[in-house]
Design an enzyme around this catalytic site. Structure first.
Site, PDB file in Angstrom:
ATOM      1  N   SER A 252      96.380 -11.399  56.115  1.00 47.41           N
ATOM      2  CA  SER A 252      94.860 -10.759  56.488  1.00 47.41           C
ATOM      3  C   SER A 252      93.816 -12.154  56.330  1.00 47.41           C
ATOM      4  CB  SER A 252      94.403  -9.516  55.875  1.00 47.41           C
ATOM      5  OG  SER A 252      93.132  -9.305  56.182  1.00 47.41           O
TER       6      SER A 252
ATOM      7  N   TYR B 250      92.193  -4.733  47.989  1.00 48.07           N
ATOM      8  CA  TYR B 250      92.772  -5.177  49.291  1.00 48.07           C
ATOM      9  C   TYR B 250      92.797  -6.783  49.517  1.00 48.07           C
ATOM     10  CZ  TYR B 250      93.865  -5.628  54.138  1.00 48.07           C
ATOM     11  OH  TYR B 250      94.666  -5.933  55.350  1.00 48.07           O
TER      12      TYR B 250
END
Length: 340
Positions: free
Chosen positions: A233, A246
């Protein structure tokens, strides 16, 4: 030497080429179609991967003329149009005869990648943890489009499930060629709201799961090696507030990609990562990102002016899975509309 047949209104001549380049001889059959226009020279269009049924009857159907030069060219003029001819379109696809496992493929980016890999000829294992209906829908879409796919349930963070995933893959399709580590979870939380459960949920799936599935894939790759594609990501670059856990888990994915590219290179296994920006999926809808102020602020920072869709990511995965990227490993491809 003007003999030929009319195939779909086109005059055709057969060429059998023995290519002596490289250490191995490669033999391909081509059809050369000459499009004749009055008052002009013939125009030729080379269409690869045409093959014949009844190959053993070749001599009874063709006049053979052999030319010797730097390489051998066997020119075949077809005399009898009743010989069955058909195109092998599968061999024209980038991933023909390859087997791909895509984790977390029941929806979103994973589903998009699974469908695109199948469209390029790969037999695809659609892994899911709990969304059985979604996975079966992806398989049905692939099969309806003429592809091959099966759905296999498995929690990537559990070694026994991973072992079963690859056992069922082998039973269905044989050795694995491509692994897409897409399974992942995300939930933003301010530092004061982080719990043990929140931490382990992210790291068990995003990091431990990736490692366990990669272990299984390495054992399942054949002698020709394979391609591992980790879906990370852009949070590792933009580090948004309230994403500490995250972002940390995806930072681990980036590091693992680099480490394993060096560790597995000798086994002909390439390891690369795709780092998507914000992509509109079922997950981002559920998380409340779509239509939010966060999305609007994000899009203002994206040079291309929009968030992504799964179709923006899938072609990159096809590229990394194919021989087109045969000399790439340890790379991180950022797919974010230009946002850094």
């Amino acid at each position: 030497m003007q003999q030929g047949i009319k195939l779909f209104g086109i005059t055709c001549r057969w060429y059998f080429v023995k290519d002596m380049f490289g250490k191995k001889e490669r033999e391909q059959l081509f059809i050369m179609c000459a499009l004749h226009k009055p008052g002009s020279l013939p125009q030729f269009d080379l269409i690869p991967n045409i093959y014949l049924e009844n190959w053993s009857d070749l001599s009874s159907h063709f006049n053979l003329i052999l030319f010797r030069n730097d390489y051998s060219v066997l020119v075949l003029y077809l005399e009898h149009s009743f010989l069955k001819i058909k195109t092998n379109n599968e061999n024209m696809k980038k991933l023909a005869n390859k087997v791909a496992v895509v984790t977390g493929a029941s929806k979103g980016i994973g589903a998009g990648i699974a469908k695109s890999l199948a469209a390029e000829g790969a037999a695809v294992v659609v892994n899911y943890a709990s969304a059985k209906a979604g996975a079966e829908k992806v398989v049905a879409d692939i099969v309806a489009a003429g592809g091959k796919a099966v759905a296999v349930q498995g929690d990537v963070s559990k070694a026994a499930d991973v072992d079963r995933l690859f056992a069922e893959t082998k039973a269905a399709f044989g050795e694995v060629d491509v692994l897409v580590n897409n399974a992942g979870v995300y939930e933003f939380a301010a530092i004061g709201a982080i719990t043990e459960e929140h931490f382990h949920r992210h790291f068990n799936t995003n990091v431990l799961g990736l490692l366990l599935v990669t272990q299984g894939a390495v054992k399942s790759f054949g002698e020709r090696g394979g391609s591992i594609i980790n879906i990370s990501s852009t949070v590792t670059r933009i580090t948004p507030p309230e994403s500490a856990v995250y972002t940390a888990s995806k930072g681990a994915v980036d590091s693992i990609t680099q480490v394993l590219s060096k560790e597995l290179g000798a086994k002909k296994i390439r390891v690369n990562a795709i780092n998507p920006g914000m992509v509109e999926t079922e997950g981002t809808h559920t998380a409340g990102f779509i239509g939010s102020d966060f999305q609007k602020q994000l899009e203002q920072q994206v040079p291309l002016g929009r968030i992504g869709v799964p179709e923006d990511i899938a072609p990159i995965a096809v590229f990394l899975a194919s021989d087109d990227s045969g000399w790439l490993t340890g790379e991180t491809l950022i797919a974010s509309g230009g946002m850094r």
